[in-house]
Design a protein around this motif. Structure first.
Motif, mmCIF file in Angstrom:
data_model
loop_
_atom_site.group_PDB
_atom_site.id
_atom_site.type_symbol
_atom_site.label_atom_id
_atom_site.label_comp_id
_atom_site.label_asym_id
_atom_site.label_seq_id
_atom_site.Cartn_x
_atom_site.Cartn_y
_atom_site.Cartn_z
ATOM 1 N N ILE A 186 -47.398 91.482 -46.163
ATOM 2 C CA ILE A 186 -47.052 89.907 -45.560
ATOM 3 C C ILE A 186 -45.792 89.440 -46.147
ATOM 4 C CG2 ILE A 186 -47.976 87.688 -45.193
ATOM 5 C CD1 ILE A 186 -50.723 89.014 -45.506
ATOM 6 N N LEU A 187 -45.652 89.510 -47.553
ATOM 7 C CA LEU A 187 -44.271 88.714 -48.272
ATOM 8 C C LEU A 187 -43.273 89.918 -48.138
ATOM 9 C CD1 LEU A 187 -46.012 87.453 -51.549
ATOM 10 C CD2 LEU A 187 -45.600 86.279 -49.656
ATOM 11 N N GLY A 188 -43.282 90.981 -47.581
ATOM 12 C CA GLY A 188 -42.354 92.015 -47.547
ATOM 13 C C GLY A 188 -41.549 92.134 -49.039
ATOM 14 N N VAL A 189 -42.297 92.142 -49.817
ATOM 15 C CA VAL A 189 -41.690 92.502 -51.145
ATOM 16 C C VAL A 189 -41.456 93.793 -51.454
ATOM 17 C CG1 VAL A 189 -42.219 92.254 -54.048
ATOM 18 C CG2 VAL A 189 -43.100 90.541 -52.226
ATOM 19 N N SER A 190 -40.378 94.556 -51.730
ATOM 20 C CA SER A 190 -40.023 95.775 -51.850
ATOM 21 C C SER A 190 -39.128 96.137 -52.911
ATOM 22 C CB SER A 190 -39.428 96.351 -50.464
ATOM 23 O OG SER A 190 -37.818 95.702 -50.185
ATOM 24 N N SER A 191 -38.608 95.335 -53.695
ATOM 25 C CA SER A 191 -37.682 95.741 -54.779
ATOM 26 C C SER A 191 -37.968 94.683 -55.981
ATOM 27 C CB SER A 191 -36.297 95.714 -54.437
ATOM 28 O OG SER A 191 -35.797 94.305 -54.138
ATOM 29 N N GLY A 192 -37.736 95.338 -57.039
ATOM 30 C CA GLY A 192 -37.939 94.463 -58.536
ATOM 31 C C GLY A 192 -39.351 94.500 -58.754
ATOM 32 N N GLU A 193 -39.791 93.333 -59.392
ATOM 33 C CA GLU A 193 -41.124 93.374 -59.992
ATOM 34 C C GLU A 193 -41.434 91.974 -59.835
ATOM 35 O OE1 GLU A 193 -43.635 93.920 -64.050
ATOM 36 O OE2 GLU A 193 -41.785 94.886 -63.899
#
Length: 167
Positions: free
Chosen positions: A102-109
């Motif tokens: 949902i948030l579209g988180v794909s890189s980093g931590e």
């Protein structure tokens, strides 16, 4: 019919303060179960603080199940001795994976949620579920039940299958 959610990779990292089941030590191994799927680690001879660093894989489907762990002492001439058991609900991990999408988180931590010890798990302390470079990961220490001492450390990853476009 069960709906596929992805691949679950369970890294059985180590055990700590496991119980003695032989004369002075134990030869522990871990059996991991998810529904009808079962996998086990190698046996570590004469060790109460074993390091396995072994990755086991399972298919995850809806409805989401509970991951069950049993630790045994390998015996040569008789049935293996029980060294404790633990369980961990996969629902928080699956919910965090949905949140990541949902948030579209794909890189980093990014920390997606925290899980506190309760009756749905055998957590030693609070556990974080994070997205690390697109993978949903939970690191946990589980307290073994049914024995006087023992804990196991796990790193659990939920890897979602690629989404195939409709034809």
């Amino acid at each position: 019919m069960a709906e596929p959610l992805g691949l679950l990779k369970v890294m059985v990292v180590q055990g700590k303060r496991l119980v003695i089941r032989d004369f002075k030590s134990s030869d522990p191994y871990v059996v991991v179960k998810l529904g009808s799927q079962t996998a086990k680690t190698k046996v570590i001879n004469s060790c109460l603080n074993p390091v396995w660093n072994e990755e086991l894989s399972f298919s995850v489907t809806e409805p989401v199940g509970v991951l069950n762990f049993e630790v045994f002492d390998k015996d040569r001439f008789k049935a293996d001795d029980k060294m404790g058991h633990a369980h961990l609900s996969l629902q928080p991990l699956v919910s965090a994976a949905r949140l990541r999408q949902i948030l579209g988180v794909s890189s980093g931590e990014t920390t997606l949620r925290k899980v506190a010890p309760d009756s749905d798990n055998c957590l030693v302390g609070e556990s974080s579920i994070s997205c690390i470079n697109g993978e949903v990961v939970q690191s946990v220490w589980l307290r073994l039940c049914g024995v006087e001492s023992g804990e196991i450390e796990l790193k659990i990853k939920l890897i979602n299958p690629p989404v195939t476009p409709p034809r």
